[in-house]
Design an enzyme around this catalytic site. Structure first.
Site, PDB file in Angstrom:
ATOM      1  N   GLU A  54       0.854  -1.188   0.000  1.00  0.00           N
ATOM      2  CA  GLU A  54       0.000   0.000   0.000  1.00  0.00           C
ATOM      3  C   GLU A  54       0.886   1.233   0.000  1.00  0.00           C
ATOM      4  O   GLU A  54       1.741   1.402   0.879  1.00  0.00           O
ATOM      5  CB  GLU A  54      -0.919   0.023   1.218  1.00  0.00           C
ATOM      6  N   GLU A  79       5.153   4.718   3.662  1.00  0.00           N
ATOM      7  CA  GLU A  79       4.720   6.048   4.097  1.00  0.00           C
ATOM      8  C   GLU A  79       5.959   6.894   4.381  1.00  0.00           C
ATOM      9  O   GLU A  79       6.986   6.383   4.844  1.00  0.00           O
ATOM     10  CB  GLU A  79       3.851   5.932   5.350  1.00  0.00           C
ATOM     11  N   ASP A 129      -2.085  12.252  -3.466  1.00  0.00           N
ATOM     12  CA  ASP A 129      -2.197  13.704  -3.630  1.00  0.00           C
ATOM     13  C   ASP A 129      -2.603  14.012  -5.074  1.00  0.00           C
ATOM     14  O   ASP A 129      -1.911  13.615  -6.018  1.00  0.00           O
ATOM     15  CB  ASP A 129      -0.850  14.358  -3.307  1.00  0.00           C
ATOM     16  N   ASP A 165     -10.704  10.876  -4.764  1.00  0.00           N
ATOM     17  CA  ASP A 165     -11.935  11.640  -4.587  1.00  0.00           C
ATOM     18  C   ASP A 165     -11.943  12.884  -5.472  1.00  0.00           C
ATOM     19  O   ASP A 165     -12.787  13.763  -5.286  1.00  0.00           O
ATOM     20  CB  ASP A 165     -12.103  12.042  -3.114  1.00  0.00           C
ATOM     21  N   THR A 200     -11.646   6.141   5.016  1.00  0.00           N
ATOM     22  CA  THR A 200     -10.556   6.949   5.556  1.00  0.00           C
ATOM     23  C   THR A 200     -11.028   8.388   5.772  1.00  0.00           C
ATOM     24  O   THR A 200     -12.112   8.788   5.330  1.00  0.00           O
ATOM     25  CB  THR A 200      -9.361   6.941   4.598  1.00  0.00           C
ATOM     26  N   LYS A 201     -10.170   9.157   6.420  1.00  0.00           N
ATOM     27  CA  LYS A 201     -10.535  10.557   6.667  1.00  0.00           C
ATOM     28  C   LYS A 201     -10.631  11.329   5.359  1.00  0.00           C
ATOM     29  O   LYS A 201     -11.424  12.269   5.237  1.00  0.00           O
ATOM     30  CB  LYS A 201      -9.522  11.205   7.606  1.00  0.00           C
ATOM     31  N   PHE A 202      -9.827  10.929   4.358  1.00  0.00           N
ATOM     32  CA  PHE A 202      -9.918  11.595   3.060  1.00  0.00           C
ATOM     33  C   PHE A 202     -11.273  11.316   2.413  1.00  0.00           C
ATOM     34  O   PHE A 202     -11.880  12.200   1.811  1.00  0.00           O
ATOM     35  CB  PHE A 202      -8.789  11.110   2.149  1.00  0.00           C
ATOM     36  N   GLU A 203     -11.731  10.078   2.543  1.00  0.00           N
ATOM     37  CA  GLU A 203     -13.029   9.740   1.964  1.00  0.00           C
ATOM     38  C   GLU A 203     -14.154  10.452   2.710  1.00  0.00           C
ATOM     39  O   GLU A 203     -15.118  10.932   2.091  1.00  0.00           O
ATOM     40  CB  GLU A 203     -13.228   8.224   1.996  1.00  0.00           C
TER      41      GLU A 203
END
Length: 528
Positions: A54, A79, A129, A165, A200-203
């Site tokens: 990932e 990461e 990003d 997104d 996730t927080k982005f979603e």
């Protein structure tokens, strides 16, 4: 030699590293971290399993959840944000996950310099990003050069899963991924959102802002499609293979088996139905009759045995249960009809009827269990579950004196990629060409691999030829062991030494280290 990796798709973010994260980085990264060195997943995880990478795991909550829900595969999170790496390490320790490791660094550099080609089962790029400004598009992770790198690290059949997104970035992703000739979209357009991917927080942020989330799943296809290797397709073997025949042509065999079943039914039914009409003559403790109906139950019970044998090629392990079920049903029906036709009292036949019900019930259970087991391991059952077949070899059988034990089966999948999977097999399969049923989406998963005999008869030269060809395609360490020395070579002359050498030779043959021809030749040398 340095390698030009192009424009970076990220810039390190500044953020406060908490004491918890700092402690995890210092204490756990040497244990759970993936070093900047050539990747060896077997040494890293202590097992051989599919590997998922990932890219951009963020703070790691979703990564930990996905790894915990997928224990059959090994996961590597990449990461660059130190707090995220530290948090992921701490969560991995708290949850006790053994199938999760972390790499602190640039994912493109990690894949290009440390991951060998064809090594990964899946690469996940969730919410990278988007770099929305036009002058920053060159920094996007999903661009042709990077996609070619990601695809090269996937094995044939591996999956590249992206999610974003940003609708504009989703269109670019679709164009770039679809433009790679060795990637094929697994769906007609965007993929449905997988239930296993945590939100996730982005979603969450995208949903609140009204932006749609797009998932894309592409698979790597080989330039030259491999063929599914089966025993019958091995070069030079086709002419020697033949299907295992039934005793007669199938239609005639079915008719004869059904006819034998009808005879068994008629004998047992008539003998039970007419039992009250048979005249018996008793002298002391012995009774006899001249009426053939009195012998019919005995004859029917005897013929139930050849009925089970006749049904074996068709029903296998369920044949005895089906034969007993036919016999029990005939007896129960005969006595039941006798009550109606001849006025026989129920009390006089209740014992026979109960016995028939008990035997019939047990026989039905045995037949169902045997049929279910046979269906689960048969070609039809495996094909229904989406399994594919390949020819294989069983080796490293650990307990040669046990009828069943742990071993390793080696086979090639449809893309001609070799797999060595730990399995539990019967001893008689060692040293034979075997049929391996495996899950094409996870061929290394031992829980989804089954081993059985090929559906062909192989005797004499043909079996040796198949085994020789498999040894060429699937070499194993045992192939390089020296043959047992003869008694002239090791100086043994006594009968005890000769017997010991023959025992060792037979053990090597049972384990599959020697083919039939090699075993016979070595035995002839020993015996002179």
């Amino acid at each position: 030699m340095s390698q030009d990796l192009g424009e970076r798709s990220f810039y390190p973010r500044r953020g406060r590293v908490s004491k918890r994260h700092l402690d995890a980085l210092h204490r756990l990264y040497p244990v759970l971290g993936v070093p900047a060195a050539p990747l060896s997943a077997g040494e890293l995880f202590g097992r051989h399993a599919d590997v998922v990478v990932e890219i951009g795991s963020g703070m790691g909550e979703a990564t930990v959840a996905m790894a915990a829900a997928d224990p059959g595969r090994d996961h590597i999170a990449v990461e660059v944000h130190p707090p995220g790496v530290g948090n992921l390490l701490a969560m991995a320790e708290e949850t006790g996950l053994r199938n999760l490791r972390v790499h602190d660094g640039d994912a493109v550099e990690f894949l290009a310099r440390h991951v060998p080609p064809d090594a990964l089962a899946e690469i996940r790029v969730f919410f990278p990003d988007p770099w929305p400004k036009a002058r920053h598009h060159k920094r996007r992770l999903i661009r042709p050069a990077n996609v070619a790198l990601l695809r090269s690290r996937l094995r044939p059949g591996g999956v590249l899963h992206c999610a974003t997104d940003w609708p504009q970035y989703a269109e670019v992703m679709m164009e770039v991924l679809g433009g790679d000739p060795q990637l094929r979209n697994l769906h007609d357009g965007a993929a449905p959102r997988p239930e296993w991917r945590p939100v996730t927080k982005f979603e969450e942020r995208a949903v609140r802002a009204g932006r749609p989330v797009t998932d894309l799943r592409f698979t790597r296809v080989p330039v030259r499609h491999g063929r599914l290797i089966s025993v019958a397709s091995l070069p030079g073997v086709e002419a020697h293979m033949k299907h295992r025949p039934l005793p007669f042509a199938l239609p005639a065999y079915l008719v004869l088996t059904l006819a034998l079943g009808g005879v068994v039914w008629w004998l047992l039914y008539t003998g039970s139905h007419e039992a009250s009409q048979v005249a018996w003559y008793c002298y002391g403790s012995e009774c006899s009759t001249d009426d053939f109906r009195g012998a019919m139950p005995v004859i029917g019970g005897i013929l139930a045995v050849p009925l089970a044998a006749a049904a074996w090629p068709l029903l296998r392990g369920a044949a005895p249960g089906v034969s007993l079920l036919v016999a029990a049903a005939a007896v129960w029906t005969g006595f039941t009809d006798a009550i109606r036709d001849y006025g026989v009292t129920e009390d006089s036949v209740v014992g026979w009827r109960i016995a028939a019900l008990v035997v019939g019930g047990l026989a039905a259970v045995q037949a169902v269990v045997a049929f279910a087991s046979a269906l689960r391991t048969s070609g039809v059952g495996n094909a229904w579950r989406g399994r594919r077949s390949a020819a294989g070899r069983v080796h490293r059988y650990e307990n040669p004196h046990d009828a069943k034990g742990p071993a390793v089966v080696s086979f090639m999948d449809a893309f001609e990629t070799r797999h060595d999977v730990p399995v539990t097999v019967r001893r008689e399969l060692v040293g034979r060409p075997v049929t391996v049923w495996y899950d094409p989406t996870s061929p290394q998963d031992s829980t989804r691999v089954s081993v059985g005999e090929p559906q062909w008869s192989m005797v004499g030269r043909s079996r040796d030829q198949v085994h020789t060809r498999l040894r060429e395609l699937l070499p194993v360490p045992e192939d390089h062991r020296p043959e047992p020395a003869s008694d002239e070579e090791d100086g043994a002359t006594g009968p005890v030494d000769l017997a010991g050498q023959l025992d060792r030779l037979a053990a090597l043959h049972r384990r599959g280290d020697l083919t039939d021809a090699e075993f016979s030749a070595a035995k002839r040398r020993l015996l002179g």
